[in-house]
Design a protein around this motif. Structure first.
Motif, PDB file in Angstrom:
ATOM      1  N   VAL A  61       0.856  -1.190   0.000  1.00  0.00           N
ATOM      2  CA  VAL A  61       0.000   0.000   0.000  1.00  0.00           C
ATOM      3  C   VAL A  61       0.891   1.238   0.000  1.00  0.00           C
ATOM      4  O   VAL A  61       1.682   1.445   0.917  1.00  0.00           O
ATOM      5  CB  VAL A  61      -0.926   0.023   1.235  1.00  0.00           C
ATOM      6  N   VAL A  62       0.738   2.044  -1.052  1.00  0.00           N
ATOM      7  CA  VAL A  62       1.548   3.252  -1.203  1.00  0.00           C
ATOM      8  C   VAL A  62       0.809   4.451  -0.605  1.00  0.00           C
ATOM      9  O   VAL A  62      -0.347   4.704  -0.945  1.00  0.00           O
ATOM     10  CB  VAL A  62       1.840   3.542  -2.697  1.00  0.00           C
ATOM     11  N   LEU A  63       1.482   5.163   0.298  1.00  0.00           N
ATOM     12  CA  LEU A  63       0.877   6.328   0.938  1.00  0.00           C
ATOM     13  C   LEU A  63       1.664   7.595   0.608  1.00  0.00           C
ATOM     14  O   LEU A  63       2.872   7.541   0.398  1.00  0.00           O
ATOM     15  CB  LEU A  63       0.886   6.167   2.465  1.00  0.00           C
ATOM     16  N   ASP A  64       0.951   8.703   0.622  1.00  0.00           N
ATOM     17  CA  ASP A  64       1.613   9.995   0.527  1.00  0.00           C
ATOM     18  C   ASP A  64       2.146  10.235   1.934  1.00  0.00           C
ATOM     19  O   ASP A  64       1.382  10.259   2.906  1.00  0.00           O
ATOM     20  CB  ASP A  64       0.583  11.070   0.141  1.00  0.00           C
ATOM     21  N   ALA A  65       3.450  10.404   2.066  1.00  0.00           N
ATOM     22  CA  ALA A  65       4.063  10.510   3.394  1.00  0.00           C
ATOM     23  C   ALA A  65       3.578  11.715   4.200  1.00  0.00           C
ATOM     24  O   ALA A  65       3.564  11.677   5.426  1.00  0.00           O
ATOM     25  CB  ALA A  65       5.584  10.556   3.265  1.00  0.00           C
ATOM     26  N   ALA A  66       3.204  12.768   3.522  1.00  0.00           N
ATOM     27  CA  ALA A  66       2.776  13.973   4.232  1.00  0.00           C
ATOM     28  C   ALA A  66       1.352  13.879   4.758  1.00  0.00           C
ATOM     29  O   ALA A  66       1.064  14.324   5.867  1.00  0.00           O
ATOM     30  CB  ALA A  66       2.906  15.184   3.311  1.00  0.00           C
ATOM     31  N   THR A  67       0.467  13.274   3.971  1.00  0.00           N
ATOM     32  CA  THR A  67      -0.952  13.246   4.345  1.00  0.00           C
ATOM     33  C   THR A  67      -1.441  11.864   4.790  1.00  0.00           C
ATOM     34  O   THR A  67      -2.539  11.728   5.314  1.00  0.00           O
ATOM     35  CB  THR A  67      -1.807  13.669   3.142  1.00  0.00           C
ATOM     36  N   LEU A  68      -0.609  10.832   4.557  1.00  0.00           N
ATOM     37  CA  LEU A  68      -0.957   9.442   4.847  1.00  0.00           C
ATOM     38  C   LEU A  68      -2.175   9.003   4.035  1.00  0.00           C
ATOM     39  O   LEU A  68      -2.934   8.117   4.437  1.00  0.00           O
ATOM     40  CB  LEU A  68      -1.202   9.238   6.356  1.00  0.00           C
ATOM     41  N   THR A  69      -2.357   9.638   2.897  1.00  0.00           N
ATOM     42  CA  THR A  69      -3.438   9.267   1.976  1.00  0.00           C
ATOM     43  C   THR A  69      -2.973   8.121   1.085  1.00  0.00           C
ATOM     44  O   THR A  69      -1.823   8.091   0.656  1.00  0.00           O
ATOM     45  CB  THR A  69      -3.778  10.472   1.066  1.00  0.00           C
ATOM     46  N   VAL A  70      -3.874   7.175   0.805  1.00  0.00           N
ATOM     47  CA  VAL A  70      -3.528   6.044  -0.052  1.00  0.00           C
ATOM     48  C   VAL A  70      -3.398   6.500  -1.507  1.00  0.00           C
ATOM     49  O   VAL A  70      -4.295   7.130  -2.052  1.00  0.00           O
ATOM     50  CB  VAL A  70      -4.598   4.926   0.033  1.00  0.00           C
ATOM     51  N   VAL A  71      -2.258   6.169  -2.111  1.00  0.00           N
ATOM     52  CA  VAL A  71      -1.988   6.550  -3.498  1.00  0.00           C
ATOM     53  C   VAL A  71      -2.201   5.358  -4.442  1.00  0.00           C
ATOM     54  O   VAL A  71      -2.678   5.500  -5.552  1.00  0.00           O
ATOM     55  CB  VAL A  71      -0.527   7.047  -3.628  1.00  0.00           C
ATOM     56  N   GLU A  72      -1.837   4.180  -3.963  1.00  0.00           N
ATOM     57  CA  GLU A  72      -1.987   2.983  -4.794  1.00  0.00           C
ATOM     58  C   GLU A  72      -1.943   1.719  -3.942  1.00  0.00           C
ATOM     59  O   GLU A  72      -1.316   1.716  -2.870  1.00  0.00           O
ATOM     60  CB  GLU A  72      -0.852   2.924  -5.843  1.00  0.00           C
ATOM     61  N   GLU A  73      -2.608   0.663  -4.414  1.00  0.00           N
ATOM     62  CA  GLU A  73      -2.601  -0.615  -3.702  1.00  0.00           C
ATOM     63  C   GLU A  73      -2.320  -1.742  -4.696  1.00  0.00           C
ATOM     64  O   GLU A  73      -2.713  -1.657  -5.849  1.00  0.00           O
ATOM     65  CB  GLU A  73      -3.971  -0.899  -3.069  1.00  0.00           C
ATOM     66  N   ALA A  74      -1.649  -2.785  -4.211  1.00  0.00           N
ATOM     67  CA  ALA A  74      -1.403  -3.946  -5.066  1.00  0.00           C
ATOM     68  C   ALA A  74      -1.385  -5.201  -4.202  1.00  0.00           C
ATOM     69  O   ALA A  74      -1.005  -5.151  -3.028  1.00  0.00           O
ATOM     70  CB  ALA A  74      -0.066  -3.797  -5.790  1.00  0.00           C
ATOM     71  N   THR A  75      -1.827  -6.328  -4.790  1.00  0.00           N
ATOM     72  CA  THR A  75      -1.792  -7.592  -4.052  1.00  0.00           C
ATOM     73  C   THR A  75      -1.216  -8.685  -4.941  1.00  0.00           C
ATOM     74  O   THR A  75      -1.143  -8.542  -6.163  1.00  0.00           O
ATOM     75  CB  THR A  75      -3.207  -8.038  -3.606  1.00  0.00           C
ATOM     76  N   ALA A  76      -0.826  -9.780  -4.302  1.00  0.00           N
ATOM     77  CA  ALA A  76      -0.302 -10.932  -5.037  1.00  0.00           C
ATOM     78  C   ALA A  76      -0.635 -12.174  -4.226  1.00  0.00           C
ATOM     79  O   ALA A  76      -0.630 -12.136  -2.991  1.00  0.00           O
ATOM     80  CB  ALA A  76       1.205 -10.804  -5.209  1.00  0.00           C
ATOM     81  N   VAL A  77      -0.946 -13.265  -4.910  1.00  0.00           N
ATOM     82  CA  VAL A  77      -1.233 -14.517  -4.205  1.00  0.00           C
ATOM     83  C   VAL A  77      -0.455 -15.658  -4.854  1.00  0.00           C
ATOM     84  O   VAL A  77      -0.111 -15.593  -6.034  1.00  0.00           O
ATOM     85  CB  VAL A  77      -2.745 -14.882  -4.229  1.00  0.00           C
TER      86      VAL A  77
END
Length: 230
Positions: A61-77
């Motif tokens: 889960v990629v966050l904007d470090a300043a706002t802690l807002t989610v920028v992108e998500e990825a999963t793998a199984v």
DNA sequence: GCGACAG
DNA sequence: ATCTTGTCGC
């Protein structure tokens, strides 16, 4: 969602894994300050398991470090690549984590993972291993002390105590992220300093004991595991 | 030799 | 990590 490919040369047993750690440990970079706390992107990674069905799911889960807002998500199984052996956690988690990181479109920035980096019997925990394989700056934030002990620390958020090895070297810190709550255990993985690793951890743990990055990655990989298992 | 031991 | 209900507290 991506399918996890375990590298063909992945160690088959403990002695092979130990040899890999011994070789890769020389490539850890410890003389870089790393990303500035609060700037750029921070990526949390985590893994969930269903050993009964031999299924593993990872999330990034990629966050904007300043706002802690989610920028992108990825999963793998995929399939579990290695059993859990204390000191060899990286061999169990890394193939899944790499798959999740590879499917991101953003550069991860600083990677935050569960577990240790230098606070490890051979100074090469999951965070260090992941850093060497990806070249990314990585820190480790663990929920429990491993084989290292630490002294008393104050009760307030921001208070900390050194995690020391037998030789007295500071390999990490027990860091209180919330007033009166059990500390987390921070150590450097790759291309960051311990001071900065702690600063990042405090910023990410603004509201809870654990960094927001880990909390979100934990939720996401559990959801991915549930869907893959269903 | 025995126990402890990140997730 | 994972198995799992109620319960104490803000």
């Amino acid at each position: 969602m991506k399918f996890i490919e375990t590298p063909a040369d992945w160690p088959a047993d403990e002695s092979a894994a130990l040899a890999v750690q011994d070789e890769l440990r020389t490539r850890v970079v410890l003389d870089e300050p790393g990303p500035q706390p609060g700037a750029g992107l921070v990526t949390g990674v985590d893994v969930a398991y269903d050993d009964e069905r031999d299924v593993v799911a990872a999330a990034a889960v990629v966050l904007d470090a300043a706002t802690l807002t989610v920028v992108e998500e990825a999963t793998a199984v995929g399939r579990v690549a290695f059993p859990y052996v204390p000191g060899l956690l990286a061999f169990r988690e890394i193939p899944a984590v790499l798959a999740a990181l590879e499917s991101l479109t953003h550069n991860p920035g600083l990677v935050v993972c569960d577990g240790y980096g230098r606070a490890h019997p051979r100074r090469f925990g999951l965070a260090s291993h992941l850093g060497v394989l990806t070249g990314l700056p990585v820190i480790g934030v663990a929920k429990n002390p491993f084989t290292f002990s630490y002294g008393e620390l104050g009760p307030r958020r921001g208070d900390f105590a050194a995690l020391r090895a037998e030789d007295g070297e500071e390999v990490g810190r027990a860091l209180r992220t919330q007033d009166g709550v059990k500390p987390v255990f921070v150590s450097v993985g790759h291309r960051t300093t311990l001071d900065n690793a702690c600063s990042h951890t405090l910023r990410l743990a603004a509201d809870y004991r654990l960094p927001e990055s880990t909390r979100l990655a934990d939720r996401l990989c559990r959801r991915a595991l549930a869907e893959a298992t269903a």
